[in-house]
Design a protein around this motif. Structure first.
Motif, PDB file in Angstrom:
ATOM      1  N   ASN A 191       0.853  -1.309   0.215  1.00  0.00           N
ATOM      2  CA  ASN A 191       0.028   0.034   0.014  1.00  0.00           C
ATOM      3  C   ASN A 191       0.895   1.247  -0.102  1.00  0.00           C
ATOM      4  OD1 ASN A 191      -2.561  -1.128   0.045  1.00  0.00           O
ATOM      5  ND2 ASN A 191      -2.377  -1.419   2.001  1.00  0.00           N
ATOM      6  N   SER A 192       2.006   1.106   0.661  1.00  0.00           N
ATOM      7  CA  SER A 192       2.953   2.466   0.754  1.00  0.00           C
ATOM      8  C   SER A 192       3.332   2.491  -0.448  1.00  0.00           C
ATOM      9  CB  SER A 192       4.005   2.324   1.753  1.00  0.00           C
ATOM     10  OG  SER A 192       4.974   3.395   1.947  1.00  0.00           O
ATOM     11  N   THR A 193       3.980   1.372  -1.059  1.00  0.00           N
ATOM     12  CA  THR A 193       4.620   1.482  -2.399  1.00  0.00           C
ATOM     13  C   THR A 193       3.931   1.956  -3.540  1.00  0.00           C
ATOM     14  OG1 THR A 193       6.300  -0.282  -1.563  1.00  0.00           O
ATOM     15  CG2 THR A 193       6.267   0.112  -3.954  1.00  0.00           C
ATOM     16  N   TRP A 194       2.618   1.274  -3.750  1.00  0.00           N
ATOM     17  CA  TRP A 194       1.862   1.794  -4.801  1.00  0.00           C
ATOM     18  C   TRP A 194       1.387   3.178  -4.756  1.00  0.00           C
ATOM     19  CZ3 TRP A 194      -0.781  -3.803  -4.830  1.00  0.00           C
ATOM     20  CH2 TRP A 194      -0.309  -4.390  -6.018  1.00  0.00           C
ATOM     21  N   GLY A 195       1.107   3.618  -3.304  1.00  0.00           N
ATOM     22  CA  GLY A 195       0.894   4.981  -3.092  1.00  0.00           C
ATOM     23  C   GLY A 195       1.976   5.904  -3.744  1.00  0.00           C
ATOM     24  N   GLY A 196       3.002   5.702  -3.305  1.00  0.00           N
ATOM     25  CA  GLY A 196       4.067   6.588  -4.097  1.00  0.00           C
ATOM     26  C   GLY A 196       4.390   6.446  -5.424  1.00  0.00           C
ATOM     27  N   TRP A 197       4.026   5.306  -6.031  1.00  0.00           N
ATOM     28  CA  TRP A 197       4.094   5.178  -7.434  1.00  0.00           C
ATOM     29  C   TRP A 197       3.132   5.718  -8.251  1.00  0.00           C
ATOM     30  CZ3 TRP A 197       2.288   0.750 -10.865  1.00  0.00           C
ATOM     31  CH2 TRP A 197       3.033   0.670 -12.123  1.00  0.00           C
ATOM     32  N   LEU A 198       1.758   5.737  -7.738  1.00  0.00           N
ATOM     33  CA  LEU A 198       0.849   6.547  -8.279  1.00  0.00           C
ATOM     34  C   LEU A 198       1.255   8.165  -8.454  1.00  0.00           C
ATOM     35  CD1 LEU A 198      -2.531   5.273  -6.435  1.00  0.00           C
ATOM     36  CD2 LEU A 198      -1.699   4.917  -8.996  1.00  0.00           C
ATOM     37  N   HIS A 199       1.696   8.512  -7.274  1.00  0.00           N
ATOM     38  CA  HIS A 199       2.107  10.020  -7.285  1.00  0.00           C
ATOM     39  C   HIS A 199       3.290  10.390  -8.293  1.00  0.00           C
ATOM     40  CE1 HIS A 199       2.804  14.177  -5.708  1.00  0.00           C
ATOM     41  NE2 HIS A 199       3.940  13.789  -5.376  1.00  0.00           N
TER      42      HIS A 199
ATOM     43  N   GLY B 253      -5.554  13.068  19.740  1.00  0.00           N
ATOM     44  CA  GLY B 253      -6.680  13.822  19.126  1.00  0.00           C
ATOM     45  C   GLY B 253      -6.359  13.939  17.558  1.00  0.00           C
ATOM     46  N   VAL B 254      -5.145  13.667  17.178  1.00  0.00           N
ATOM     47  CA  VAL B 254      -5.074  13.843  15.553  1.00  0.00           C
ATOM     48  C   VAL B 254      -5.580  12.528  15.060  1.00  0.00           C
ATOM     49  CG1 VAL B 254      -2.819  14.185  13.756  1.00  0.00           C
ATOM     50  CG2 VAL B 254      -2.733  15.223  16.041  1.00  0.00           C
ATOM     51  N   LYS B 255      -6.343  12.662  14.203  1.00  0.00           N
ATOM     52  CA  LYS B 255      -7.085  11.702  13.462  1.00  0.00           C
ATOM     53  C   LYS B 255      -6.661  11.208  12.195  1.00  0.00           C
ATOM     54  CE  LYS B 255     -11.520  12.633  15.628  1.00  0.00           C
ATOM     55  NZ  LYS B 255     -13.089  12.780  15.615  1.00  0.00           N
ATOM     56  N   VAL B 256      -6.719   9.827  11.872  1.00  0.00           N
ATOM     57  CA  VAL B 256      -6.325   9.556  10.193  1.00  0.00           C
ATOM     58  C   VAL B 256      -7.515  10.154   9.469  1.00  0.00           C
ATOM     59  CG1 VAL B 256      -6.193   7.512   8.913  1.00  0.00           C
ATOM     60  CG2 VAL B 256      -5.799   7.310  11.295  1.00  0.00           C
ATOM     61  N   ARG B 257      -6.954  10.630   8.396  1.00  0.00           N
ATOM     62  CA  ARG B 257      -7.979  11.153   7.433  1.00  0.00           C
ATOM     63  C   ARG B 257      -7.615  10.579   5.947  1.00  0.00           C
ATOM     64  NH1 ARG B 257     -10.155  15.504   9.655  1.00  0.00           N
ATOM     65  NH2 ARG B 257      -9.182  16.396  11.500  1.00  0.00           N
ATOM     66  N   MET B 258      -8.604  10.685   5.188  1.00  0.00           N
ATOM     67  CA  MET B 258      -8.590  10.346   3.631  1.00  0.00           C
ATOM     68  C   MET B 258      -8.468  11.432   2.837  1.00  0.00           C
ATOM     69  SD  MET B 258     -11.284   6.813   3.672  1.00  0.00           S
ATOM     70  CE  MET B 258     -10.723   6.348   2.352  1.00  0.00           C
ATOM     71  N   GLY B 259      -7.687  11.415   1.840  1.00  0.00           N
ATOM     72  CA  GLY B 259      -7.749  12.409   0.797  1.00  0.00           C
ATOM     73  C   GLY B 259      -7.124  11.797  -0.615  1.00  0.00           C
ATOM     74  N   THR B 260      -6.960  12.564  -1.312  1.00  0.00           N
ATOM     75  CA  THR B 260      -6.481  12.581  -2.768  1.00  0.00           C
ATOM     76  C   THR B 260      -5.011  12.757  -2.938  1.00  0.00           C
ATOM     77  OG1 THR B 260      -7.033  14.509  -3.718  1.00  0.00           O
ATOM     78  CG2 THR B 260      -8.818  12.835  -3.459  1.00  0.00           C
ATOM     79  N   ARG B 261      -4.284  13.204  -2.063  1.00  0.00           N
ATOM     80  CA  ARG B 261      -2.831  13.343  -2.221  1.00  0.00           C
ATOM     81  C   ARG B 261      -1.989  12.745  -1.076  1.00  0.00           C
ATOM     82  NH1 ARG B 261      -1.455  17.332  -5.504  1.00  0.00           N
ATOM     83  NH2 ARG B 261       0.414  17.821  -4.375  1.00  0.00           N
ATOM     84  N   PRO B 262      -0.851  12.191  -1.491  1.00  0.00           N
ATOM     85  CA  PRO B 262      -0.015  11.472  -0.668  1.00  0.00           C
ATOM     86  C   PRO B 262       0.366  12.318   0.525  1.00  0.00           C
ATOM     87  CG  PRO B 262       1.457  11.696  -2.606  1.00  0.00           C
ATOM     88  CD  PRO B 262      -0.171  12.214  -2.750  1.00  0.00           C
ATOM     89  N   ALA B 263       0.395  11.793   1.704  1.00  0.00           N
ATOM     90  CA  ALA B 263       0.890  12.580   3.099  1.00  0.00           C
ATOM     91  C   ALA B 263       1.358  11.336   3.862  1.00  0.00           C
ATOM     92  CB  ALA B 263      -0.047  13.485   3.587  1.00  0.00           C
ATOM     93  N   PRO B 264       2.196  11.580   4.841  1.00  0.00           N
ATOM     94  CA  PRO B 264       2.803  10.985   5.684  1.00  0.00           C
ATOM     95  C   PRO B 264       1.721  10.107   6.882  1.00  0.00           C
ATOM     96  CG  PRO B 264       4.239  12.705   5.761  1.00  0.00           C
ATOM     97  CD  PRO B 264       3.041  12.942   5.052  1.00  0.00           C
TER      98      PRO B 264
ATOM     99  N   VAL C 299       4.806   5.390   7.663  1.00  0.00           N
ATOM    100  CA  VAL C 299       5.149   5.359   6.212  1.00  0.00           C
ATOM    101  C   VAL C 299       4.959   6.755   5.640  1.00  0.00           C
ATOM    102  CG1 VAL C 299       4.671   2.854   5.995  1.00  0.00           C
ATOM    103  CG2 VAL C 299       2.847   4.512   5.706  1.00  0.00           C
ATOM    104  N   ALA C 300       5.736   6.857   4.577  1.00  0.00           N
ATOM    105  CA  ALA C 300       5.628   8.253   3.914  1.00  0.00           C
ATOM    106  C   ALA C 300       4.352   8.584   3.141  1.00  0.00           C
ATOM    107  CB  ALA C 300       6.821   8.272   2.780  1.00  0.00           C
ATOM    108  N   GLN C 301       3.493   7.435   2.758  1.00  0.00           N
ATOM    109  CA  GLN C 301       2.320   7.665   2.270  1.00  0.00           C
ATOM    110  C   GLN C 301       1.524   6.202   2.292  1.00  0.00           C
ATOM    111  OE1 GLN C 301       4.881   8.374  -0.210  1.00  0.00           O
ATOM    112  NE2 GLN C 301       4.994   6.094  -0.407  1.00  0.00           N
ATOM    113  N   TYR C 302       0.241   6.261   2.294  1.00  0.00           N
ATOM    114  CA  TYR C 302      -0.388   4.822   2.615  1.00  0.00           C
ATOM    115  C   TYR C 302      -1.713   5.115   1.745  1.00  0.00           C
ATOM    116  CZ  TYR C 302      -1.954   0.674   4.957  1.00  0.00           C
ATOM    117  OH  TYR C 302      -2.417  -0.631   5.236  1.00  0.00           O
ATOM    118  N   GLY C 303      -1.863   4.190   0.609  1.00  0.00           N
ATOM    119  CA  GLY C 303      -3.126   3.997   0.192  1.00  0.00           C
ATOM    120  C   GLY C 303      -3.661   2.752  -0.049  1.00  0.00           C
TER     121      GLY C 303
END
Length: 694
Positions: A463-471, A488-499, A505-509
């Motif tokens: 998931n981390s590798t493919w997330g980076g490859w898409l970018h 209090g810092v929650k997990v969020r979903m978005g369309t851009r890679p972020a740690p 991991v550096a990104q997770y999709g």
């Protein structure tokens, strides 16, 4: 009307805000009068609002007498007497009663006319005009219907109070409780019965036999709120693939529990002993089965995820598609494969490659049958490894430990899985919808067991590798991110890679469960485009940068996934409480969380225990179970003894703090409020159910 002498009348009847009041006349000008009410309050009234002036009777007596007279007036007869043109209330009184009708009868006529808009229309202060015959007839029919409905509501309320549920109320049970039409007679009957009996609606309906069983209550409520059109999926099979995929030169195996039929992932290990190992992660190629905006996509996008519960599930995709693409042993299955070249000695990842291919699935390993065989000792060479794929699993375990350690460095603190997972098995259930009365077995599954660790780290890596490859390819995807591990810092979903700080991991999709999660399917469509077109994939990918459809998918998925997880949590709690009764459990060892909340050592339960409110976090206790309610999912317990005073290491201290807070919130006191409102004088309608995790 004035008295027979020349004295000014002492009292007045007037209208104010649609109400008729009377009082003592204190003073008068051309435009207004001052009147003292029976309460002693003085009010200033416009002269135009004064309808009667009188000496006798007293104001209070006039109002009471007039109200009685108004009730006795035959409105249909008065309508017959009334002239066709505009008329005043005093004129009607003289026509209806007698020419000398006094102030009491005049006021009675006023009250009757005012309260019968279906017979008489107001034309001004004290002035009326009778309605046409058609309007009167229509109004009378409407009143008759309303009276009939009111009588029906009263009858149903009587039956509910007496302990019998009328069939119409039973048919609309979940709508009444959770999404009511407050004008519906069934809803009003429950409100009225609850008011009369001073019982909460759920308690009232349970006593009246409206709920077949606690299990059916939870299940049907979930279906009502999430699947109002039913759960059946259309008979849609996947079209045959138009392309011929190459056959991968590997022997792949999957690792799942025995109940898994949607096998999304498998692994392969080749090149052992050569110095460079090729580690393969193979994901079922559901994205090759159909395209976005197809009929099958409509089905998947509406459901968004498989719904899991003990003994049963509602799959995201039709069974025909699942069976065609699941990674079943003995078949060459279409897959999206991610290969890593790994230094066999140092476990350094040197390169990665994504391929679309057919993968020979040699075996479906079941960890619930193998966890006791495939142990850390056997994988580390400390004991015999007499099982299939021993060498491959030994390497996979080494790599998984290495990957986990690297992530923990990036996280800034280690992960620890001291708390177990649990598997639920319903005896005699073969995948059919449970009845709720089955015997349940709850089996321990330790988190972080070797097979579990191998799969978990492989999927994180993919998931981390493919997330980076898409970018890198300029193709958008759907990512999960967490800015930090701070409370209090929650997990969020978005369309851009972020740690993702929680995973390290550096990104997770999400991309490794396309048969059972729609987000993974979307990301797999994008990955397939990258595999086919490389750096030019942005032109061919189904979803373009800043595509509004991706944001819509994220919003819908977040909502549905939360609902499904909340239901799974609640229904697992149901089976756990049922198991306590079934197995005759009266005492439970637990660890204190906070504010009287404790977590059971050997059961998937968080609950309140009386006597634990002032104990510190981590203190181990023994509590006595005094009762449980399968409908509200409440467990009653109190402290027997304190087992030790030392704080134990809590697993939630080593994982995402927001997750820990959510798990502590998994308490039977977390209330689910019904949508029914029985008024301030009634019993509270709240039903205690566990809060959803995360």
């Amino acid at each position: 009307m004035r008295s027979s002498d020349n004295r000014a009348p002492m009292n007045a009847l007037f209208e104010e805000g649609g109400r008729f009041l009377a009082g003592r006349l204190m003073s008068e000008t051309e435009t207004s009068v001052q009147i003292e009410l029976d309460s002693g309050k003085r009010v200033k009234v416009k002269s135009a609002n004064v309808l009667l002036k009188f000496d006798q009777p007293t104001p209070v007596e006039l109002i009471a007498s007039a109200q009685g007279i108004a009730r006795d007036i035959d409105l249909s007869l008065a309508w017959e007497f009334a002239p066709a043109e505009d008329f005043g209330f005093a004129d009607l009184a003289r026509d209806y009663f007698e020419a000398s009708a006094g102030v009491e009868k005049q006021a009675g006529a006023l009250f009757a006319l005012f309260d019968a808009p279906h017979y008489f229309r107001r034309q001004g202060r004290g002035q009326f005009r009778k309605a046409s015959e058609d309007i009167v007839n229509a109004a009378l029919q409407a009143i008759a219907r309303k009276q009939a409905v009111a009588a029906q509501i009263n009858t149903w309320a009587d039956q509910l109070v007496a302990g019998h549920c009328p069939e119409p109320v039973r048919e609309h049970l979940y709508k009444i409780l959770f999404k009511p039409d407050k004008n519906a007679p069934e809803y009003k009957a429950v409100v009225e019965a609850s008011r009369r009996s001073q019982r909460a609606p759920l308690e009232l309906l349970t006593a009246a036999g409206a709920i077949d069983s606690p299990y059916q209550f939870h299940w049907k409520r979930f279906l009502f709120e999430n699947f109002p059109k039913g759960t059946a999926l259309p008979k849609l099979g996947a079209a045959p693939m138009s392309e011929t995929l190459p056959l991968a030169p590997v022997r792949a195996f999957s690792i799942d529990d025995s109940a898994t039929t949607e096998i999304d992932d498998a692994l392969s290990v080749t090149g052992l002993g050569s110095g460079t190992v090729r580690f393969g992660i193979h994901i079922a190629a559901a994205a090759l089965a159909f395209a976005p905006e197809s009929a099958l996509d409509d089905v998947a996008r509406e459901r968004l995820s498989t719904v899991y519960m003990p003994g049963y599930k509602l799959t995201m995709l039709p069974d025909e598609v699942v069976q065609a693409y699941t990674l079943t042993e003995g078949r060459d299955c279409p897959a999206v494969s991610l290969y890593f070249s790994v230094d066999e000695a140092t476990l350094e990842l040197r390169a990665s490659e994504t391929r679309l291919e057919r993968v020979p699935i040699v075996a479906n390993l079941r960890h619930d049958k193998l966890d006791s065989v495939i142990t850390r000792e056997s994988l580390s060479g400390e004991s015999n490894a007499d099982y299939a794929f021993a060498d491959e699993l030994r390497f996979g375990f080494r790599l998984a430990q290495h990957l986990k350690a690297a992530r923990e460095v990036r996280r800034g603190k280690p992960e620890s899985f001291n708390r177990p997972d649990y598997n639920f098995k319903l005896e005699g259930n073969d995948g059919r919808e449970p009845r709720g009365d089955e015997r349940v077995s709850i089996m321990l599954r330790q988190r972080g067991a070797p097979l579990d660790l191998i799969v978990a780290e492989a999927m994180i890596l993919a998931n981390s590798t493919w997330g980076g490859w898409l970018h890198e390819c300029g193709v958008p995807g759907i990512y999960r991110s967490q800015a930090s591990l701070a409370p209090g810092v929650k997990v969020r979903m978005g369309t851009r890679p972020a740690p993702h700080a929680g995973i390290g991991v550096a990104q997770y999709g999400w991309a490794t469960s396309p048969l059972r999660r729609y987000v993974d399917l979307v990301n797999q469509w994008q990955i397939v485009a990258c595999a086919r077109h490389g750096r030019t994939a942005a032109l061919a990918a189904p979803f373009k940068p800043k595509d509004a459809a991706l944001f819509s998918i994220i919003s819908s998925f977040d909502s549905a996934y939360a609902e499904y997880n909340a239901f799974q949590t609640a229904i697992e709690r149901y089976w756990t409480l049922k198991a306590l009764v079934q197995d005759g459990v009266t005492e439970i060892d637990a660890v204190v969380l906070k504010d009287g909340l404790v977590r059971a050592d050997a059961w998937p339960l968080v609950f309140r225990a009386l006597g634990c409110e002032n104990l510190g976090r981590g203190v181990r206790v023994r509590v006595r179970v005094t009762g449980s309610d399968l409908l509200t999912l409440e467990l009653s317990a109190h402290l027997i003894s304190q087992l030790d005073a030392a704080a134990v290491t809590d697993a939630s201290s080593n994982v995402d703090s927001a997750q820990a807070d959510a798990e502590e919130g998994l308490d039977a006191a977390g209330a689910l409020t019904l949508a029914i409102d029985v008024g301030a004088d009634s019993v509270s309608p709240d039903v205690a159910l566990p809060a959803p995790p995360g």
